[in-house]
Design a protein around this motif. Sequence first.
Motif, PDB file in Angstrom:
ATOM      1  N   GLN A 123       0.826  -1.205   0.000  1.00 28.83           N
ATOM      2  CA  GLN A 123       0.000   0.000   0.000  1.00 28.83           C
ATOM      3  C   GLN A 123       0.857   1.249   0.000  1.00 28.83           C
ATOM      4  OE1 GLN A 123      -2.956   0.110   3.092  1.00 28.83           O
ATOM      5  NE2 GLN A 123      -4.057  -1.687   2.349  1.00 28.83           N
ATOM      6  N   GLU A 124       1.890   1.265   0.813  1.00 26.71           N
ATOM      7  CA  GLU A 124       2.740   2.458   0.887  1.00 26.71           C
ATOM      8  C   GLU A 124       3.446   2.714  -0.438  1.00 26.71           C
ATOM      9  OE1 GLU A 124       4.010   5.857   1.734  1.00 26.71           O
ATOM     10  OE2 GLU A 124       2.688   4.796   3.134  1.00 26.71           O
TER      11      GLU A 124
ATOM     12  N   GLU B 225       2.825   6.099  -2.754  1.00 28.28           N
ATOM     13  CA  GLU B 225       3.904   6.974  -3.215  1.00 28.28           C
ATOM     14  C   GLU B 225       3.879   7.107  -4.737  1.00 28.28           C
ATOM     15  OE1 GLU B 225       7.604   9.274  -2.889  1.00 28.28           O
ATOM     16  OE2 GLU B 225       5.751   8.953  -1.759  1.00 28.28           O
ATOM     17  N   GLN B 226       3.613   6.009  -5.418  1.00 28.71           N
ATOM     18  CA  GLN B 226       3.576   6.055  -6.879  1.00 28.71           C
ATOM     19  C   GLN B 226       2.424   6.916  -7.370  1.00 28.71           C
ATOM     20  OE1 GLN B 226       6.064   4.863  -8.507  1.00 28.71           O
ATOM     21  NE2 GLN B 226       5.320   5.373 -10.553  1.00 28.71           N
ATOM     22  N   LEU B 227       1.279   6.861  -6.694  1.00 25.80           N
ATOM     23  CA  LEU B 227       0.158   7.714  -7.070  1.00 25.80           C
ATOM     24  C   LEU B 227       0.517   9.178  -6.877  1.00 25.80           C
ATOM     25  CD1 LEU B 227      -2.780   8.172  -7.931  1.00 25.80           C
ATOM     26  CD2 LEU B 227      -3.447   7.863  -5.528  1.00 25.80           C
ATOM     27  N   ARG B 228       1.169   9.483  -5.776  1.00 26.16           N
ATOM     28  CA  ARG B 228       1.569  10.878  -5.531  1.00 26.16           C
ATOM     29  C   ARG B 228       2.466  11.382  -6.662  1.00 26.16           C
ATOM     30  NH1 ARG B 228       1.483   9.127   0.152  1.00 26.16           N
ATOM     31  NH2 ARG B 228       3.581   8.262  -0.022  1.00 26.16           N
ATOM     32  N   ILE B 229       3.389  10.534  -7.102  1.00 26.69           N
ATOM     33  CA  ILE B 229       4.285  10.921  -8.190  1.00 26.69           C
ATOM     34  C   ILE B 229       3.486  11.228  -9.463  1.00 26.69           C
ATOM     35  CG2 ILE B 229       6.074  10.040  -9.747  1.00 26.69           C
ATOM     36  CD1 ILE B 229       7.188   8.471  -7.324  1.00 26.69           C
ATOM     37  N   CYS B 230       2.520  10.385  -9.756  1.00 25.13           N
ATOM     38  CA  CYS B 230       1.709  10.569 -10.971  1.00 25.13           C
ATOM     39  C   CYS B 230       0.861  11.830 -10.906  1.00 25.13           C
ATOM     40  CB  CYS B 230       0.803   9.359 -11.184  1.00 25.13           C
ATOM     41  SG  CYS B 230       1.693   7.820 -11.533  1.00 25.13           S
ATOM     42  N   GLU B 231       0.568  12.322  -9.702  1.00 30.94           N
ATOM     43  CA  GLU B 231      -0.289  13.495  -9.535  1.00 30.94           C
ATOM     44  C   GLU B 231       0.488  14.810  -9.667  1.00 30.94           C
ATOM     45  OE1 GLU B 231      -3.719  11.629  -6.566  1.00 30.94           O
ATOM     46  OE2 GLU B 231      -1.858  12.412  -5.708  1.00 30.94           O
ATOM     47  N   GLY B 232       1.800  14.753  -9.897  1.00 23.82           N
ATOM     48  CA  GLY B 232       2.592  15.968 -10.035  1.00 23.82           C
ATOM     49  C   GLY B 232       2.213  16.781 -11.260  1.00 23.82           C
ATOM     50  N   SER B 233       2.566  18.048 -11.254  1.00 22.13           N
ATOM     51  CA  SER B 233       2.146  18.979 -12.309  1.00 22.13           C
ATOM     52  C   SER B 233       2.989  18.910 -13.570  1.00 22.13           C
ATOM     53  CB  SER B 233       2.207  20.417 -11.779  1.00 22.13           C
ATOM     54  OG  SER B 233       3.561  20.838 -11.642  1.00 22.13           O
ATOM     55  N   ASP B 234       4.221  18.397 -13.459  1.00 17.60           N
ATOM     56  CA  ASP B 234       5.180  18.552 -14.559  1.00 17.60           C
ATOM     57  C   ASP B 234       4.775  17.829 -15.819  1.00 17.60           C
ATOM     58  OD1 ASP B 234       7.969  19.793 -13.350  1.00 17.60           O
ATOM     59  OD2 ASP B 234       6.735  18.775 -11.865  1.00 17.60           O
ATOM     60  N   TRP B 235       4.059  16.725 -15.667  1.00 18.42           N
ATOM     61  CA  TRP B 235       3.712  15.940 -16.855  1.00 18.42           C
ATOM     62  C   TRP B 235       2.849  16.764 -17.813  1.00 18.42           C
ATOM     63  CZ3 TRP B 235       7.310  13.219 -15.244  1.00 18.42           C
ATOM     64  CH2 TRP B 235       7.389  12.758 -13.931  1.00 18.42           C
ATOM     65  N   CYS B 236       1.775  17.335 -17.297  1.00 22.15           N
ATOM     66  CA  CYS B 236       0.894  18.115 -18.175  1.00 22.15           C
ATOM     67  C   CYS B 236       1.526  19.440 -18.600  1.00 22.15           C
ATOM     68  CB  CYS B 236      -0.446  18.359 -17.483  1.00 22.15           C
ATOM     69  SG  CYS B 236      -1.491  16.880 -17.400  1.00 22.15           S
TER      70      CYS B 236
ATOM     71  N   LEU C 227       2.014  -2.060  -9.276  1.00 20.57           N
ATOM     72  CA  LEU C 227       2.003  -2.110  -7.813  1.00 20.57           C
ATOM     73  C   LEU C 227       0.628  -2.494  -7.281  1.00 20.57           C
ATOM     74  CD1 LEU C 227       4.141   1.072  -7.024  1.00 20.57           C
ATOM     75  CD2 LEU C 227       4.819  -1.325  -6.672  1.00 20.57           C
ATOM     76  N   LEU C 228      -0.414  -2.182  -8.036  1.00 24.72           N
ATOM     77  CA  LEU C 228      -1.774  -2.540  -7.637  1.00 24.72           C
ATOM     78  C   LEU C 228      -2.132  -3.974  -8.038  1.00 24.72           C
ATOM     79  CD1 LEU C 228      -3.577   0.759  -8.704  1.00 24.72           C
ATOM     80  CD2 LEU C 228      -3.145   0.003  -6.350  1.00 24.72           C
ATOM     81  N   GLY C 229      -1.231  -4.647  -8.747  1.00 30.83           N
ATOM     82  CA  GLY C 229      -1.498  -5.995  -9.210  1.00 30.83           C
ATOM     83  C   GLY C 229      -2.404  -6.036 -10.412  1.00 30.83           C
TER      84      GLY C 229
END
Length: 559
Positions: free
Chosen positions: A481-482, A486-497, A526-528
Amino acid sequence: MIFYWHMHQPFYRDADSGRYHLPWVYLHAIKDYTDMAEIISQLPGARAVINYVPSLTAQIEDYAAHLRDFLNGDQDQLNDPLLAALADQHGQYDAAGRAFLLESCFRLNHERNMHRYPAYSLLWQMAEHAKSHDATGYLGNSYFTDLVTWYHLAWLGETVRQHNFVARRLIEKAKDFTYQDRRDLITLIASLLDKIPATHRKLVEDGKIELTTTPYAHPIIPLMLDFNTAHETVADALLPAEPYPGGRERAEEHIAMARTHHEQVFGQTPSGCWPAEGAVSDATLGLLGKADFQWCATGEAVLHHSLKYNLREQQGNRDLYHPWLVGKGKEQITCFFRDDRLSDLLGFEYSRWHTQDAVNNFMHELAGIHHRTQGMDAPVVTIIMDGENAWEHYHENALPFLTRLYQSIAENDDYNLTTCSDYLAAHPTTDKLDHLVSGSWVYGNLSTWIGDTAKTRGWELLIEAKHAYDKHIDALSPEQQEAAKEQLRICEGSDWCWWFGDYNPGAAVRDFDSLYRRHLGKLYQLLGCPVPVSLHASISHGGGDAEGGGTMRRGGADS
């Protein structure tokens, strides 16, 4: 006068291998973060506010720890391909390694940081000649060891290049760098990275700087809370068909983690917060106020929109030069607003001027503001800008410019260099803003991150991944879960868009597009869950020639 320098990089580290896809964290650390701290430390009157995003400091610490282990012999591989090439004991690279170095080791400002060194300039000329004759295979091992060494020497801070013995010795040597030379350079890089937290803690203790933070992975919180905030300033912005699932909870987590991480790294609780990209809304500032932040900041155009008139056309722009209260009760927070004109002059124009002419012009602009704000109670000019990407376009990484600028302001009795918290301690905010129009420091809107086909597609892919996260997260072990969180937080960053769009350079768009989809794919793993086929398709291709290579944008379209 408040200088507010924003230091930020997204997560470049691969969750599987721990290897870094792009080197910008450590390169900016050994150049811009090091130089800025040293300049402020050495100048008696210099003061500033510096913002460090947790996604950046977490990676600086990781680089520093990894380099320590390598130098101590606890591991034999470095987790960044450029550093690994620098550390290669035999200096022998295969065809892929050579191609990588030829592509990577000229990614800097050629005029300011390459051609100033004849030996490095010669390496570039040799590469261009070899490429034009399909003869790169004739470049020998010593060429590539010299190339990767020079690339790192050119990325060192100007204060380091001028005063550090190892840096000066290698620059003077110029060629035929040995393994020991390269190991000495790696030791220097490790030392610079390791010093960053302690150096900044000392500057805080000395009253030279105030340190602030940004929600953990640099998310655009107004959009996480409500995509419709984009319509406040761009009525025809293309939006996803559904809201971001659990956006408020996600925003609160990024905010809480930012405070915790900042305390761990710098040993103090931040009073101020720079919302990612200065992206604000009433609801966003309410969350920051509720989290006990005393102040935040955003762009000038947000204030234009909120007051419903152009500040620069009325009252000499006086309403820009004091902070405003936003919100009520426990959610109330003070907001400072960026002077777009002065900030963009530093970010985009002065690098092309002679140093003294640029300083003189800034002081002339400041004198005009001083004249227009006479009679106001404690007017304050807030310069907010990228603290890392502008300086490579200046002579000697802006060391002469910033030195003279700080000195000119500090030595003038009309001006007082201060920090946001010190200003508020002496001058509590009284003016209230009834409604803050949603926007950011870029044009006062959110169009840099949403509204066209590519940017909105980026959000749609994130929404799909978040639905999978919500469905499967509870079935994982605590450790799993942890990792997924963390991976979700990374994906939510602004830089990609930020990078999606045909106006940005194709190579940079390709890098960030690929990395974003890799991060999303890793979240599914990570979510399987199987990685969706949709993540195999590029989101954006770029192809434009954005100013500054796309790393910075002006605050106002006409600034």
